[in-house]
Design an enzyme around this catalytic site. Sequence first.
Site, mmCIF file in Angstrom:
data_model
loop_
_atom_site.group_PDB
_atom_site.id
_atom_site.type_symbol
_atom_site.label_atom_id
_atom_site.label_comp_id
_atom_site.label_asym_id
_atom_site.label_seq_id
_atom_site.Cartn_x
_atom_site.Cartn_y
_atom_site.Cartn_z
ATOM 1 N N ASP A 188 76.101 -82.038 1.087
ATOM 2 C CA ASP A 188 77.117 -81.006 1.357
ATOM 3 C C ASP A 188 76.463 -79.813 2.054
ATOM 4 O OD1 ASP A 188 79.467 -79.623 1.522
ATOM 5 O OD2 ASP A 188 79.644 -79.173 -0.612
ATOM 6 N N LEU A 200 78.656 -79.576 10.302
ATOM 7 C CA LEU A 200 77.951 -79.206 11.524
ATOM 8 C C LEU A 200 78.571 -77.983 12.197
ATOM 9 C CD1 LEU A 200 77.150 -82.690 13.111
ATOM 10 C CD2 LEU A 200 75.645 -81.182 11.786
ATOM 11 N N ARG A 201 79.766 -77.594 11.761
ATOM 12 C CA ARG A 201 80.443 -76.360 12.190
ATOM 13 C C ARG A 201 80.946 -76.368 13.636
ATOM 14 N NH1 ARG A 201 81.548 -75.092 7.135
ATOM 15 N NH2 ARG A 201 79.848 -74.099 5.977
ATOM 16 N N HIS A 240 81.175 -84.524 -3.959
ATOM 17 C CA HIS A 240 80.415 -83.602 -4.813
ATOM 18 C C HIS A 240 80.947 -83.466 -6.250
ATOM 19 C CE1 HIS A 240 83.706 -81.148 -3.289
ATOM 20 N NE2 HIS A 240 83.092 -80.847 -2.159
ATOM 21 N N HIS A 249 77.998 -86.285 3.809
ATOM 22 C CA HIS A 249 78.701 -85.014 3.602
ATOM 23 C C HIS A 249 77.898 -83.864 4.213
ATOM 24 C CE1 HIS A 249 81.582 -82.784 0.712
ATOM 25 N NE2 HIS A 249 81.231 -81.978 1.711
ATOM 26 N N HIS A 299 75.991 -71.039 6.708
ATOM 27 C CA HIS A 299 76.759 -69.827 6.989
ATOM 28 C C HIS A 299 75.846 -68.789 7.622
ATOM 29 C CE1 HIS A 299 80.503 -70.941 5.021
ATOM 30 N NE2 HIS A 299 79.830 -71.352 3.960
ATOM 31 N N PHE A 317 81.650 -69.733 0.274
ATOM 32 C CA PHE A 317 81.126 -70.843 -0.502
ATOM 33 C C PHE A 317 80.189 -71.682 0.364
ATOM 34 C CE2 PHE A 317 85.126 -70.214 -2.949
ATOM 35 C CZ PHE A 317 84.626 -70.260 -4.242
#
Length: 428
Positions: free
Chosen positions: A308, A62-63, A235, A59, A312, A326
């Site tokens: 997870d 990598l965006r 999660h 989980h 950001h 989040f």
Amino acid sequence: MTVIANGFIINKFNEPTRCNIRLEEEKIVEIGSDVKPLPGEKVIDATDLIVTAGFIDVHVHLREPGFEQKETIASGTLAAAHGGFTTICAMPNTNPVPDSAANMQALNKRIKADAKIRVLPYGAITKQLKADATVEELVDFDEVGANGAFAFSDDGVGVQTAGTMYKAMAEAARLNKAIVAHCEDNSLILGGSMHDGRRSEQLGVKGIPSVCESVQIARDVLLAEATGAHYHVCHVSTVESVRVIRDAKAAGIHVTCEVCPHHLISDENDITGDTGNWKMNPPLRATRDRQALIAGLMDGTIDCISTDHAPHCEHEKCGKMADSAFGIVGSETAFAQLYTHFVKTKIFTLKQLLDWMSSDVARTFNLPYGKLEVGASADIVLIDLDKEKTITTDDFLSQGKNTPYTGQTCSGWPVHTIYAGQTVWMED
């Protein structure tokens, strides 16, 4: 050829055993105390270090593509290697979404070019991740699966209708691939930013009730029973979720689940204020929830640990919770935090923790990795259990710095990560 010399392997009795390991090309070819370096062989000195299979994280965000300002395949995989991971599974909330053959092919091309370790990409469940839309359109499971989807997930969005999830599970079961679910009933989020509990009341922040997660898991385990699908819950965070999953397993339903380090080591009482770095989804729950997660991990209800890792930009996390995104990063600190909080305090054994981060992940998804044995892929991490270091984002290789754990001092840090026989990260 390469020999890893003088390191300790943790055996099935949680005992350290000194031995050497010979690597040839991409495989482990010999393990034992009698393995000696030959003239001309490269030697990696592992004196006083733990030598174990590289960690697996199912989980990770990598965006890339679409959100390279947060993370890239290159930076995210290097950060994972920094944390001892050699295999990671990339979630599909990117732009474009991996929801077609063309998009999957383009993603795999980027991974091949830039990844420092093994990346197994998820395919989406619904087109453009619109699982919460009025009309939810499934991807072509044959097309996406044939082009390299490790499993199917709409992580970040809970599939809102039972009919859509039922059809998705039937398709995934036909292909013998897992449905990996972010469980969240949108009608129960209630505009919240943290757990609906004592601390949210103190801070004056709108809360998300626990039932938001557990009610969707309860629905989905029955759908998994009806379709015969492998249903994996992302999660897990609540006592009710653990109870539902435990009961489903007892009924013979093929359900598995993961828990994240932050939900094991922290609860709502640790939140110091209304600040963005404490905002994560699912949120940090009550003390009884955290205790249930620990118990569920130890009794086998929870199968494995994942991070997870959700990077950001700073401006997305520097305000109050209601105004922040989040997510929390975790690839680089997961093992050290868990070792410090649970192994050093004798709640978990070292063998348990290593397995939950490697072989148990592989078993859950039938992957041929996470093994330290002859013939296995030479994916190895060397760990210095005595190394003590304070978490600082200056050390992060991830582009994301969004963690509330800066300043926390931990022991047990990976110092050398080997993927397919080659060093991909080494301290200093």
